[in-house]
Scaffold this motif. Structure first.
Motif, PDB file in Angstrom:
ATOM      1  N   MET A 170      -2.746 -32.797  -8.292  1.00  0.00           N
ATOM      2  CA  MET A 170      -1.928 -33.877  -8.790  1.00  0.00           C
ATOM      3  C   MET A 170      -1.427 -33.635 -10.198  1.00  0.00           C
ATOM      4  N   ASN A 171      -2.069 -32.765 -10.972  1.00  0.00           N
ATOM      5  CA  ASN A 171      -2.004 -32.955 -12.408  1.00  0.00           C
ATOM      6  C   ASN A 171      -1.116 -31.943 -13.109  1.00  0.00           C
ATOM      7  N   THR A 203       0.429 -30.867 -15.619  1.00  0.00           N
ATOM      8  CA  THR A 203       0.673 -31.073 -17.043  1.00  0.00           C
ATOM      9  C   THR A 203       1.431 -29.899 -17.654  1.00  0.00           C
ATOM     10  N   THR A 205      -9.916 -40.964 -13.646  1.00  0.00           N
ATOM     11  CA  THR A 205     -10.073 -39.801 -12.770  1.00  0.00           C
ATOM     12  C   THR A 205     -10.827 -38.684 -13.481  1.00  0.00           C
ATOM     13  N   ARG A 208      -9.305 -35.789 -13.790  1.00  0.00           N
ATOM     14  CA  ARG A 208      -8.216 -34.864 -14.092  1.00  0.00           C
ATOM     15  C   ARG A 208      -7.887 -34.875 -15.580  1.00  0.00           C
ATOM     16  N   PRO A 209      -8.107 -33.767 -16.299  1.00  0.00           N
ATOM     17  CA  PRO A 209      -7.839 -33.771 -17.743  1.00  0.00           C
ATOM     18  C   PRO A 209      -6.354 -33.796 -18.057  1.00  0.00           C
ATOM     19  N   CYS A 210      -5.984 -34.544 -19.074  1.00  0.00           N
ATOM     20  CA  CYS A 210      -4.649 -34.431 -19.645  1.00  0.00           C
ATOM     21  C   CYS A 210      -4.604 -33.177 -20.512  1.00  0.00           C
ATOM     22  N   ARG A 211      -3.373 -32.746 -20.823  1.00  0.00           N
ATOM     23  CA  ARG A 211      -3.220 -31.612 -21.746  1.00  0.00           C
ATOM     24  C   ARG A 211      -3.497 -32.133 -23.156  1.00  0.00           C
ATOM     25  N   MET A 243      -6.921 -38.538 -17.032  1.00  0.00           N
ATOM     26  CA  MET A 243      -5.875 -39.454 -16.600  1.00  0.00           C
ATOM     27  C   MET A 243      -6.475 -40.699 -15.948  1.00  0.00           C
ATOM     28  N   VAL A 245      -5.472 -43.867 -13.373  1.00  0.00           N
ATOM     29  CA  VAL A 245      -4.490 -44.168 -12.323  1.00  0.00           C
ATOM     30  C   VAL A 245      -4.619 -45.633 -11.896  1.00  0.00           C
ATOM     31  N   ILE A 260     -10.024 -36.981  -6.577  1.00  0.00           N
ATOM     32  CA  ILE A 260      -9.651 -37.077  -7.999  1.00  0.00           C
ATOM     33  C   ILE A 260     -10.776 -37.740  -8.808  1.00  0.00           C
TER      34      ILE A 260
END
Lengths: 268, 268
Positions: A1-2, A4, B153, B155-158, B167, B169, B205
């Protein structure tokens, strides 16, 4: 999904080859080079000016769509991991106190003057030119192998911090019957300036003479064609001049950074 | 040509009325309030943190699409010229050293603690809910008059500068036969999170239990429905927590800023 990071091409050979030639000293406008790979405008500023510029871009997304921002002090970008932003563009401009001080094919020495430089890579309308050509719309400066004509308009950008300036536009002559197609096709690429900002009479946006562009080369406008204007990533250079920015490195107009990202990545 | 400010509605009465109620002390989740007007997430940071956050948003545009940034020290926005960002949201959160310190219906006192606060207004998926409903897709938390469920989640952000985090959701249960429609319709609103980031199995996720959202209220998932996940503007609050940000003011999840801008302004 991610996602970035931008989707990069699995075989970026043509982009890498072009960058290698520029690193070795070749100088040329990049329109039509490595077709299918996204090209980017660049402006490099000391960290102290980076917030003002990022805010300027956020407030003026049509001329300044940001594709990537480097970490302070770094000359590498996720848009092309093997590239060196100090050497891999064909031609640079060095700006001091808002004035063009130098054009050079190698920005390494200038880059060494500050330890905290931040590079902004900004979308370029060259990205949708391949799509225009594929739709049977001639891109005049490509056909004539010249640089795209660019003009400083009288339309102010929304200021941010210490930065202000007017919008710069690029111009392509388009047959009247294809203006709608050109608008629709480029409109599908919002991250690289998107649809035109003006069609027709140049005087309405403060352009006095199409034959004398402020940047790049003039092109023929044939009978039955209208001049069509797109927001241009040289707009940051107009802000450098209008705002007396103490130090900046930019690409020379038309001499872009060629990334490993396919044009289709910016197709909405 | 020069639309540097968003197109505002000529009659923003419903948005103004809602803001006036919140200014007077009313507290409620805003999904379904003033339908047709764009709602926004908010995060307010001292100027020293503003560049890191603006860069974080640029690098993570799906969860953090920036609609406007105020000038340092100002509590007004071009998205709603008559509004006061210190009082016109129904509920605020005050954060200290990465921890939630307080929820309050009036952020005036907290806002006074720093003279150089910058407010970031970020797109919200509520903006496309009206379009979903008009297409005959039930939005469960609107039908049940509850707050939308939101989940942190894995899922890491940049990262950007001192900021990092995963992130967040939002989730809406959608009948299997309408998932494609929901994706297509929301995808037309890229400035307000756009298309879903995940469909189906929450565990993929990092969400353990749909019945226990990290923010907002749980909703029923009926037989034949899939949970559909959209990037969420509460993601900055996850970054505040993960990065031990010394001071921040945000909206309380689901309690958004209602602007004068019509949803259609963000339709691609």
């Amino acid at each position: 999904m991610n996602a970035t990071e931008p989707r990069r091409h699995t075989d970026a050979g043509a982009a890498q080859a072009a960058r290698a030639r520029y690193r070795a000293g070749a100088v040329e406008p990049t329109s039509g080079i490595a077709p299918g790979f996204t090209q980017a405008n660049m402006i490099v500023l000391p960290r102290d000016w980076a917030y003002d510029f990022l805010l300027y871009a956020q407030r003026n997304p049509k001329p300044c769509p940001v594709l990537d921002v480097t970490d302070a002090g770094s000359a590498t970008t996720v848009l092309a991991p093997g590239a060196d932003l100090r050497t891999d563009l064909p031609l640079y401009r060095i700006w001091r106190d808002g004035k063009l001080a130098e054009e050079t094919a190698d920005a390494t020495a200038a880059w060494r003057e500050h330890s905290d430089l931040v590079a902004f890579l900004i979308g370029c309308s060259f990205t949708f030119e391949t799509a225009l050509v594929e739709a049977g719309i001639e891109v005049r400066h490509m056909a004539d192998r010249s640089n795209v004509p660019m003009y400083l308009t009288d339309r102010p950008c929304r200021p941010a911090g210490r930065l202000r300036g007017n919008m710069v536009v690029s111009m392509r002559p388009i047959p009247a019957s294809r203006v709608a197609d050109a608008a629709t096709i480029s409109g599908r690429f919002p991250a690289v300036h998107g649809a035109p900002v003006h069609v027709g009479d140049p005087a309405l946006i403060g352009i006095r003479d199409l034959a004398r562009p402020d940047f790049g080369d003039p092109v023929r406008v044939e009978p039955g064609e209208l001049p069509v204007f797109w927001a241009c990533g040289v707009t940051p250079q107009a802000a450098v001049m209008a705002s007396d920015v103490p130090f900046a490195i930019t690409h020379a107009p038309g001499h872009m950074f060629i990334t490993d990202v396919p044009d289709s990545a910016y197709h909405a």
